[in-house]
Scaffold this motif. Structure first.
Motif, mmCIF file in Angstrom:
data_model
loop_
_atom_site.group_PDB
_atom_site.id
_atom_site.type_symbol
_atom_site.label_atom_id
_atom_site.label_comp_id
_atom_site.label_asym_id
_atom_site.label_seq_id
_atom_site.Cartn_x
_atom_site.Cartn_y
_atom_site.Cartn_z
ATOM 1 N N ARG A 29 47.059 28.989 48.251
ATOM 2 C CA ARG A 29 47.228 29.932 47.139
ATOM 3 C C ARG A 29 46.468 29.522 45.872
ATOM 4 O O ARG A 29 46.362 30.309 44.937
ATOM 5 N N VAL A 30 45.895 28.345 45.839
ATOM 6 C CA VAL A 30 45.113 27.918 44.680
ATOM 7 C C VAL A 30 43.888 28.822 44.547
ATOM 8 O O VAL A 30 43.150 29.024 45.504
ATOM 9 N N GLY A 31 43.699 29.397 43.386
ATOM 10 C CA GLY A 31 42.546 30.255 43.127
ATOM 11 C C GLY A 31 42.819 31.735 43.277
ATOM 12 O O GLY A 31 41.970 32.551 42.933
ATOM 13 N N GLY A 32 43.998 32.107 43.774
ATOM 14 C CA GLY A 32 44.311 33.516 43.963
ATOM 15 C C GLY A 32 44.347 34.289 42.655
ATOM 16 O O GLY A 32 43.841 35.411 42.566
ATOM 17 N N GLY A 33 44.932 33.695 41.635
ATOM 18 C CA GLY A 33 45.008 34.358 40.333
ATOM 19 C C GLY A 33 43.655 34.471 39.654
ATOM 20 O O GLY A 33 43.326 35.509 39.074
ATOM 21 N N ASP A 34 42.872 33.399 39.744
ATOM 22 C CA ASP A 34 41.522 33.438 39.164
ATOM 23 C C ASP A 34 40.652 34.476 39.870
ATOM 24 O O ASP A 34 39.883 35.192 39.235
ATOM 25 N N SER A 35 40.793 34.546 41.183
ATOM 26 C CA SER A 35 40.012 35.522 41.944
ATOM 27 C C SER A 35 40.463 36.939 41.629
ATOM 28 O O SER A 35 39.639 37.860 41.555
ATOM 29 N N PHE A 36 41.785 37.125 41.446
ATOM 30 C CA PHE A 36 42.268 38.436 41.021
ATOM 31 C C PHE A 36 41.637 38.816 39.684
ATOM 32 O O PHE A 36 41.113 39.909 39.518
ATOM 33 N N ALA A 37 41.684 37.883 38.731
ATOM 34 C CA ALA A 37 41.154 38.162 37.390
ATOM 35 C C ALA A 37 39.665 38.488 37.444
ATOM 36 O O ALA A 37 39.208 39.434 36.786
ATOM 37 N N SER A 38 38.909 37.739 38.230
ATOM 38 C CA SER A 38 37.467 37.993 38.276
ATOM 39 C C SER A 38 37.171 39.343 38.926
ATOM 40 O O SER A 38 36.266 40.061 38.493
ATOM 41 N N GLY A 39 37.926 39.720 39.954
ATOM 42 C CA GLY A 39 37.735 41.026 40.571
ATOM 43 C C GLY A 39 38.100 42.154 39.620
ATOM 44 O O GLY A 39 37.409 43.168 39.546
ATOM 45 N N LEU A 40 39.203 41.977 38.891
ATOM 46 C CA LEU A 40 39.627 42.972 37.905
ATOM 47 C C LEU A 40 38.574 43.133 36.810
ATOM 48 O O LEU A 40 38.174 44.252 36.473
ATOM 49 N N ILE A 41 38.099 42.033 36.279
ATOM 50 C CA ILE A 41 37.084 42.071 35.218
ATOM 51 C C ILE A 41 35.794 42.706 35.732
ATOM 52 O O ILE A 41 35.186 43.542 35.058
ATOM 53 N N TYR A 42 35.386 42.329 36.944
ATOM 54 C CA TYR A 42 34.189 42.947 37.519
ATOM 55 C C TYR A 42 34.368 44.459 37.602
ATOM 56 O O TYR A 42 33.478 45.229 37.237
ATOM 57 N N GLY A 43 35.526 44.878 38.096
ATOM 58 C CA GLY A 43 35.783 46.312 38.233
ATOM 59 C C GLY A 43 35.740 47.039 36.908
ATOM 60 O O GLY A 43 35.196 48.141 36.813
ATOM 61 N N LEU A 44 36.307 46.439 35.881
ATOM 62 C CA LEU A 44 36.299 47.076 34.560
ATOM 63 C C LEU A 44 34.892 47.114 33.967
ATOM 64 O O LEU A 44 34.471 48.128 33.406
ATOM 65 N N LEU A 45 34.152 46.013 34.093
ATOM 66 C CA LEU A 45 32.806 45.959 33.519
ATOM 67 C C LEU A 45 31.797 46.817 34.285
ATOM 68 O O LEU A 45 30.795 47.239 33.716
ATOM 69 N N SER A 46 32.075 47.071 35.565
ATOM 70 C CA SER A 46 31.143 47.878 36.356
ATOM 71 C C SER A 46 31.262 49.368 36.049
ATOM 72 O O SER A 46 30.440 50.157 36.507
ATOM 73 N N GLY A 47 32.313 49.744 35.287
ATOM 74 C CA GLY A 47 32.485 51.134 34.902
ATOM 75 C C GLY A 47 33.016 52.027 36.011
ATOM 76 O O GLY A 47 32.903 53.248 35.928
ATOM 77 N N LYS A 48 33.617 51.437 37.037
ATOM 78 C CA LYS A 48 34.106 52.225 38.165
ATOM 79 C C LYS A 48 35.552 52.664 37.993
ATOM 80 O O LYS A 48 36.115 53.264 38.893
ATOM 81 N N GLY A 49 36.140 52.375 36.854
ATOM 82 C CA GLY A 49 37.476 52.858 36.546
ATOM 83 C C GLY A 49 38.583 51.863 36.844
ATOM 84 O O GLY A 49 38.399 50.902 37.582
ATOM 85 N N PRO A 50 39.750 52.106 36.250
ATOM 86 C CA PRO A 50 40.866 51.162 36.377
ATOM 87 C C PRO A 50 41.437 51.075 37.790
ATOM 88 O O PRO A 50 41.878 50.003 38.202
ATOM 89 N N GLN A 51 41.434 52.167 38.561
ATOM 90 C CA GLN A 51 41.961 52.083 39.931
ATOM 91 C C GLN A 51 41.084 51.181 40.785
ATOM 92 O O GLN A 51 41.572 50.330 41.527
ATOM 93 N N TYR A 52 39.783 51.352 40.677
ATOM 94 C CA TYR A 52 38.853 50.472 41.383
ATOM 95 C C TYR A 52 39.064 49.035 40.938
ATOM 96 O O TYR A 52 39.107 48.119 41.760
ATOM 97 N N ALA A 53 39.205 48.815 39.641
ATOM 98 C CA ALA A 53 39.328 47.467 39.098
ATOM 99 C C ALA A 53 40.555 46.739 39.633
ATOM 100 O O ALA A 53 40.466 45.584 40.062
ATOM 101 N N VAL A 54 41.714 47.392 39.631
ATOM 102 C CA VAL A 54 42.927 46.720 40.103
ATOM 103 C C VAL A 54 42.856 46.498 41.617
ATOM 104 O O VAL A 54 43.310 45.467 42.119
ATOM 105 N N ASN A 55 42.252 47.422 42.343
ATOM 106 C CA ASN A 55 42.076 47.220 43.789
ATOM 107 C C ASN A 55 41.107 46.085 44.075
ATOM 108 O O ASN A 55 41.322 45.281 44.984
ATOM 109 N N CYS A 56 40.050 46.009 43.300
ATOM 110 C CA CYS A 56 39.060 44.947 43.462
ATOM 111 C C CYS A 56 39.693 43.583 43.182
ATOM 112 O O CYS A 56 39.495 42.624 43.931
#
Length: 92
Positions: A29-56
């Motif tokens: 489980r080490v890194g799960g939170g960091d990976s969640f955060a990076s996927g969320l940030i990528y989704g938000l910065l890519s402009g694909k919307g909040p649903q994509y971001a939280v899924n990512c």
């Protein structure tokens, strides 16, 4: 070692539920939170919307916890495959 994994995002006055992974078999489980955060940030910065971001974020976190170590090696294609309903086990 089996855990449910999902996320929720509150963005611009609305809640967004992620894809969910019931009974996710956790290897490390080490890194799960960091990976969640990076996927969320990528989704938000890519402009694909909040649903994509939280899924990512959720998918990336799930992938990270099914592999050893604290650094994700998942590709964007792997994350998007999981977002669409693929297994959270990395195909290598």
């Amino acid at each position: 070692t089996l855990n449910d994994w999902a996320a929720m995002l509150y963005y611009d006055g609305e809640f967004y539920d992620s894809v969910s992974f019931p009974n996710l078999e956790i290897l490390d489980r080490v890194g799960g939170g960091d990976s969640f955060a990076s996927g969320l940030i990528y989704g938000l910065l890519s402009g694909k919307g909040p649903q994509y971001a939280v899924n990512c974020g959720c998918a990336h976190g799930a992938l990270a916890m099914t592999t050893p170590g604290d650094t994700s090696t998942a590709t964007l294609a792997e994350v998007e495959k999981v977002m669409k309903g693929g297994t959270a086990r990395v195909d290598r």
